[in-house]
Scaffold this motif. Structure first.
Motif, PDB file in Angstrom:
ATOM      1  N   LEU A  51      41.781  39.005  50.889  1.00  0.00           N
ATOM      2  CA  LEU A  51      42.367  39.329  49.594  1.00  0.00           C
ATOM      3  C   LEU A  51      42.646  38.063  48.792  1.00  0.00           C
ATOM      4  O   LEU A  51      42.342  37.993  47.589  1.00  0.00           O
ATOM      5  CB  LEU A  51      43.661  40.125  49.792  1.00  0.00           C
ATOM      6  CG  LEU A  51      44.394  40.526  48.521  1.00  0.00           C
ATOM      7  CD1 LEU A  51      43.538  41.472  47.684  1.00  0.00           C
ATOM      8  CD2 LEU A  51      45.712  41.172  48.867  1.00  0.00           C
ATOM      9  N   LEU A  52      43.174  37.041  49.443  1.00  0.00           N
ATOM     10  CA  LEU A  52      43.439  35.775  48.778  1.00  0.00           C
ATOM     11  C   LEU A  52      42.138  35.123  48.302  1.00  0.00           C
ATOM     12  O   LEU A  52      42.076  34.604  47.179  1.00  0.00           O
ATOM     13  CB  LEU A  52      44.202  34.834  49.717  1.00  0.00           C
ATOM     14  CG  LEU A  52      44.589  33.479  49.134  1.00  0.00           C
ATOM     15  CD1 LEU A  52      45.556  33.666  47.965  1.00  0.00           C
ATOM     16  CD2 LEU A  52      45.197  32.609  50.218  1.00  0.00           C
ATOM     17  N   ALA A  53      41.099  35.172  49.119  1.00  0.00           N
ATOM     18  CA  ALA A  53      39.808  34.606  48.726  1.00  0.00           C
ATOM     19  C   ALA A  53      39.219  35.353  47.528  1.00  0.00           C
ATOM     20  O   ALA A  53      38.708  34.734  46.589  1.00  0.00           O
ATOM     21  CB  ALA A  53      38.837  34.637  49.906  1.00  0.00           C
ATOM     22  N   CYS A  54      39.299  36.671  47.528  1.00  0.00           N
ATOM     23  CA  CYS A  54      38.781  37.468  46.404  1.00  0.00           C
ATOM     24  C   CYS A  54      39.564  37.186  45.123  1.00  0.00           C
ATOM     25  O   CYS A  54      38.976  37.014  44.055  1.00  0.00           O
ATOM     26  CB  CYS A  54      38.826  38.956  46.738  1.00  0.00           C
ATOM     27  SG  CYS A  54      37.624  39.447  47.973  1.00  0.00           S
ATOM     28  N   ALA A  55      40.875  37.135  45.233  1.00  0.00           N
ATOM     29  CA  ALA A  55      41.697  36.850  44.057  1.00  0.00           C
ATOM     30  C   ALA A  55      41.409  35.454  43.524  1.00  0.00           C
ATOM     31  O   ALA A  55      41.319  35.253  42.299  1.00  0.00           O
ATOM     32  CB  ALA A  55      43.179  37.006  44.396  1.00  0.00           C
TER      33      ALA A  55
ATOM     34  N   VAL B  79      38.026  35.595  41.653  1.00  0.00           N
ATOM     35  CA  VAL B  79      38.161  36.247  40.346  1.00  0.00           C
ATOM     36  C   VAL B  79      38.866  35.311  39.365  1.00  0.00           C
ATOM     37  O   VAL B  79      38.451  35.191  38.199  1.00  0.00           O
ATOM     38  CB  VAL B  79      38.906  37.588  40.479  1.00  0.00           C
ATOM     39  CG1 VAL B  79      39.301  38.142  39.124  1.00  0.00           C
ATOM     40  CG2 VAL B  79      38.053  38.599  41.234  1.00  0.00           C
ATOM     41  N   ALA B  80      39.899  34.626  39.805  1.00  0.00           N
ATOM     42  CA  ALA B  80      40.603  33.691  38.933  1.00  0.00           C
ATOM     43  C   ALA B  80      39.687  32.545  38.512  1.00  0.00           C
ATOM     44  O   ALA B  80      39.672  32.146  37.342  1.00  0.00           O
ATOM     45  CB  ALA B  80      41.852  33.149  39.632  1.00  0.00           C
ATOM     46  N   TRP B  81      38.898  32.033  39.433  1.00  0.00           N
ATOM     47  CA  TRP B  81      37.962  30.950  39.118  1.00  0.00           C
ATOM     48  C   TRP B  81      36.892  31.426  38.138  1.00  0.00           C
ATOM     49  O   TRP B  81      36.596  30.729  37.161  1.00  0.00           O
ATOM     50  CB  TRP B  81      37.313  30.437  40.405  1.00  0.00           C
ATOM     51  CG  TRP B  81      36.313  29.359  40.153  1.00  0.00           C
ATOM     52  CD1 TRP B  81      36.560  28.053  39.856  1.00  0.00           C
ATOM     53  CD2 TRP B  81      34.892  29.508  40.156  1.00  0.00           C
ATOM     54  NE1 TRP B  81      35.389  27.376  39.671  1.00  0.00           N
ATOM     55  CE2 TRP B  81      34.336  28.249  39.856  1.00  0.00           C
ATOM     56  CE3 TRP B  81      34.044  30.580  40.392  1.00  0.00           C
ATOM     57  CZ2 TRP B  81      32.974  28.041  39.777  1.00  0.00           C
ATOM     58  CZ3 TRP B  81      32.679  30.368  40.318  1.00  0.00           C
ATOM     59  CH2 TRP B  81      32.156  29.115  40.013  1.00  0.00           C
ATOM     60  N   MET B  82      36.309  32.602  38.359  1.00  0.00           N
ATOM     61  CA  MET B  82      35.291  33.145  37.448  1.00  0.00           C
ATOM     62  C   MET B  82      35.885  33.368  36.057  1.00  0.00           C
ATOM     63  O   MET B  82      35.236  33.108  35.047  1.00  0.00           O
ATOM     64  CB  MET B  82      34.717  34.460  37.985  1.00  0.00           C
ATOM     65  CG  MET B  82      33.838  34.319  39.190  1.00  0.00           C
ATOM     66  SD  MET B  82      32.351  33.393  38.852  1.00  0.00           S
ATOM     67  CE  MET B  82      31.459  34.556  37.863  1.00  0.00           C
ATOM     68  N   THR B  83      37.115  33.852  36.009  1.00  0.00           N
ATOM     69  CA  THR B  83      37.763  34.094  34.719  1.00  0.00           C
ATOM     70  C   THR B  83      37.939  32.790  33.960  1.00  0.00           C
ATOM     71  O   THR B  83      37.621  32.715  32.770  1.00  0.00           O
ATOM     72  CB  THR B  83      39.121  34.781  34.927  1.00  0.00           C
ATOM     73  OG1 THR B  83      38.906  36.025  35.590  1.00  0.00           O
ATOM     74  CG2 THR B  83      39.832  35.026  33.608  1.00  0.00           C
ATOM     75  N   SER B  84      38.411  31.763  34.646  1.00  0.00           N
ATOM     76  CA  SER B  84      38.661  30.499  33.947  1.00  0.00           C
ATOM     77  C   SER B  84      37.373  29.754  33.618  1.00  0.00           C
ATOM     78  O   SER B  84      37.293  29.095  32.583  1.00  0.00           O
ATOM     79  CB  SER B  84      39.581  29.603  34.787  1.00  0.00           C
ATOM     80  OG  SER B  84      38.912  29.174  35.959  1.00  0.00           O
ATOM     81  N   GLN B  85      36.353  29.852  34.457  1.00  0.00           N
ATOM     82  CA  GLN B  85      35.117  29.098  34.243  1.00  0.00           C
ATOM     83  C   GLN B  85      34.104  29.804  33.347  1.00  0.00           C
ATOM     84  O   GLN B  85      33.320  29.143  32.676  1.00  0.00           O
ATOM     85  CB  GLN B  85      34.458  28.772  35.594  1.00  0.00           C
ATOM     86  CG  GLN B  85      35.273  27.856  36.457  1.00  0.00           C
ATOM     87  CD  GLN B  85      35.470  26.495  35.808  1.00  0.00           C
ATOM     88  OE1 GLN B  85      34.528  25.888  35.327  1.00  0.00           O
ATOM     89  NE2 GLN B  85      36.711  26.032  35.773  1.00  0.00           N
TER      90      GLN B  85
END
Length: 163
Positions: A32-36, A39-45
């Motif tokens: 769950l931590l890896a998925c979150a 998603v956070a990295w994809m959102t920011s990048q």
């Protein structure tokens, strides 16, 4: 018989005992931590930069006029067709004159700046123009336009599908 003999000789694979925190395994939490994090990295990048770019594109394309219409060029006959759409209180680009479609778009988007003496500032006025044009008033030159204006989506689709 051979398969039964092989199956009987199989031994179960022993698993390492997992560490549990209050009766829960750490693996689902790590996944769950890896998925979150992903998603956070994809959102920011990717997502935020693309969103910012699209907002800039919208600002450049939709500033200064009306966007309450659609313009398309009929592929076989070659003329532009304009149909009014719902009022969404947006604007259209100020520089549109290097192609036929763009010229028609500019004429409809900026009725005060075009060579035709018509007010196409709302979908209702564009629809009224279409009805008057199709009623025969165009024969005396009273309803000039650089493209064909239709009053409904059905007519627009019909004309676009002519072969």
């Amino acid at each position: 018989a051979l398969v039964k003999g092989v199956v009987r000789k199989l031994q179960p694979v022993s698993l390492q005992e997992e560490r549990l925190v209050r009766g829960l395994s750490w693996r689902p939490l790590l996944v769950l931590l890896a998925c979150a994090s992903y998603v956070a990295w994809m959102t920011s990048q990717y997502v935020h930069p693309m969103h910012s770019r699209m907002m800039e594109v919208e600002e450049a394309m939709c500033k200064g006029g009306t966007t309450n219409f659609i313009v398309a060029r009929q592929p076989v006959l070659g003329f532009a067709i304009v149909v009014p759409t719902n009022d969404v209180n947006k604007t259209t680009p100020p520089i549109l004159d290097d192609t036929y479609e763009k010229r028609v778009t500019m004429n409809v988007a900026f009725p005060s700046d075009n060579p035709y003496p018509h007010d196409w500032s709302t979908p209702e006025k564009l629809k009224e123009f279409s009805i008057n044009f199709n009623g025969g008033s165009h024969r005396n030159g009273a309803y000039n336009c650089s493209g064909l204006v239709v009053d409904s989506e059905q007519k627009f689709i019909h004309l676009m599908n002519l072969q």
